[in-house]
Design a protein around this motif. Structure first.
Motif, PDB file in Angstrom:
ATOM      1  N   UNK A 260       0.865  -1.289  -0.055  1.00  0.00           N
ATOM      2  CA  UNK A 260       0.051  -0.043   0.137  1.00  0.00           C
ATOM      3  C   UNK A 260       0.856   1.178  -0.075  1.00  0.00           C
ATOM      4  N   UNK A 261       1.776   1.447   0.870  1.00  0.00           N
ATOM      5  CA  UNK A 261       2.703   2.459   1.056  1.00  0.00           C
ATOM      6  C   UNK A 261       3.349   2.792  -0.480  1.00  0.00           C
ATOM      7  N   UNK A 262       3.859   1.696  -0.982  1.00  0.00           N
ATOM      8  CA  UNK A 262       4.541   1.739  -2.499  1.00  0.00           C
ATOM      9  C   UNK A 262       3.578   2.303  -3.317  1.00  0.00           C
ATOM     10  N   UNK A 263       2.282   2.188  -3.478  1.00  0.00           N
ATOM     11  CA  UNK A 263       1.365   2.616  -4.229  1.00  0.00           C
ATOM     12  C   UNK A 263       0.546   3.890  -3.884  1.00  0.00           C
ATOM     13  N   UNK A 264       0.808   4.223  -2.467  1.00  0.00           N
ATOM     14  CA  UNK A 264       0.177   5.441  -2.207  1.00  0.00           C
ATOM     15  C   UNK A 264       0.491   6.611  -2.854  1.00  0.00           C
TER      16      UNK A 264
ATOM     17  N   UNK B 178       5.515   7.155   7.892  1.00  0.00           N
ATOM     18  CA  UNK B 178       6.620   7.256   6.877  1.00  0.00           C
ATOM     19  C   UNK B 178       6.117   7.723   5.464  1.00  0.00           C
ATOM     20  N   UNK B 179       4.770   7.896   5.368  1.00  0.00           N
ATOM     21  CA  UNK B 179       3.980   8.415   3.885  1.00  0.00           C
ATOM     22  C   UNK B 179       4.796   9.557   3.714  1.00  0.00           C
ATOM     23  N   UNK B 180       5.175   9.796   2.327  1.00  0.00           N
ATOM     24  CA  UNK B 180       5.661  11.293   2.092  1.00  0.00           C
ATOM     25  C   UNK B 180       4.601  12.234   1.998  1.00  0.00           C
ATOM     26  N   UNK B 181       3.160  12.095   1.913  1.00  0.00           N
ATOM     27  CA  UNK B 181       2.186  13.031   1.956  1.00  0.00           C
ATOM     28  C   UNK B 181       0.889  12.181   2.081  1.00  0.00           C
ATOM     29  N   UNK B 182      -0.212  12.828   2.122  1.00  0.00           N
ATOM     30  CA  UNK B 182      -1.571  12.087   2.072  1.00  0.00           C
ATOM     31  C   UNK B 182      -1.783  11.536   3.471  1.00  0.00           C
TER      32      UNK B 182
ATOM     33  N   UNK C 297      -1.537  11.382  15.485  1.00  0.00           N
ATOM     34  CA  UNK C 297      -0.938  11.096  14.107  1.00  0.00           C
ATOM     35  C   UNK C 297      -2.067  11.395  13.323  1.00  0.00           C
ATOM     36  N   UNK C 298      -2.152  12.340  12.425  1.00  0.00           N
ATOM     37  CA  UNK C 298      -3.175  12.871  11.434  1.00  0.00           C
ATOM     38  C   UNK C 298      -3.006  12.336  10.288  1.00  0.00           C
ATOM     39  N   UNK C 299      -2.031  11.325  10.056  1.00  0.00           N
ATOM     40  CA  UNK C 299      -2.045  10.830   8.607  1.00  0.00           C
ATOM     41  C   UNK C 299      -2.995   9.265   8.811  1.00  0.00           C
TER      42      UNK C 299
END
Length: 85
Positions: A19-23, A51-55, A77-79
């Motif tokens: 999921x993180x790679x496709x996020x 660790x998500x770059x955004x979103x 944790x707002x992500x």
């Protein structure tokens, strides 16, 4: 009904990594079939979200203990967002 525990956590962590790679902006995780998640499973989700770059990650119908663990250990944790039922 499914569980995320010591036996199933490797598959959960693999799914989170995919999921993180496709996020892109918002990733939805439908959890209505899940009836239990241990603290380590919630931690894996929180670390992925941090660790998500955004979103953000939107959880749909997570088990109640997942919400409680997030509120206790990652209250700001707002992500991660829990979709209204």
């Amino acid at each position: 009904m499914g569980e995320i525990n010591v036996m199933t956590r490797p598959s959960w962590e693999d799914a989170l990594a995919t999921m993180a790679r496709r996020h892109t902006d918002i990733s939805y995780v439908e959890m209505s079939g899940l009836n239990f998640v241990d603290v380590a499973g919630v931690a894996a989700l929180a670390v992925t979200a941090q660790n998500l770059p955004d979103g953000r990650i939107v959880l749909e119908d997570p088990p109640s203990e997942l919400r409680r663990v997030l509120d206790i250990f990652w209250p700001d944790l707002s992500t991660i967002e829990v979709a209204p039922v």
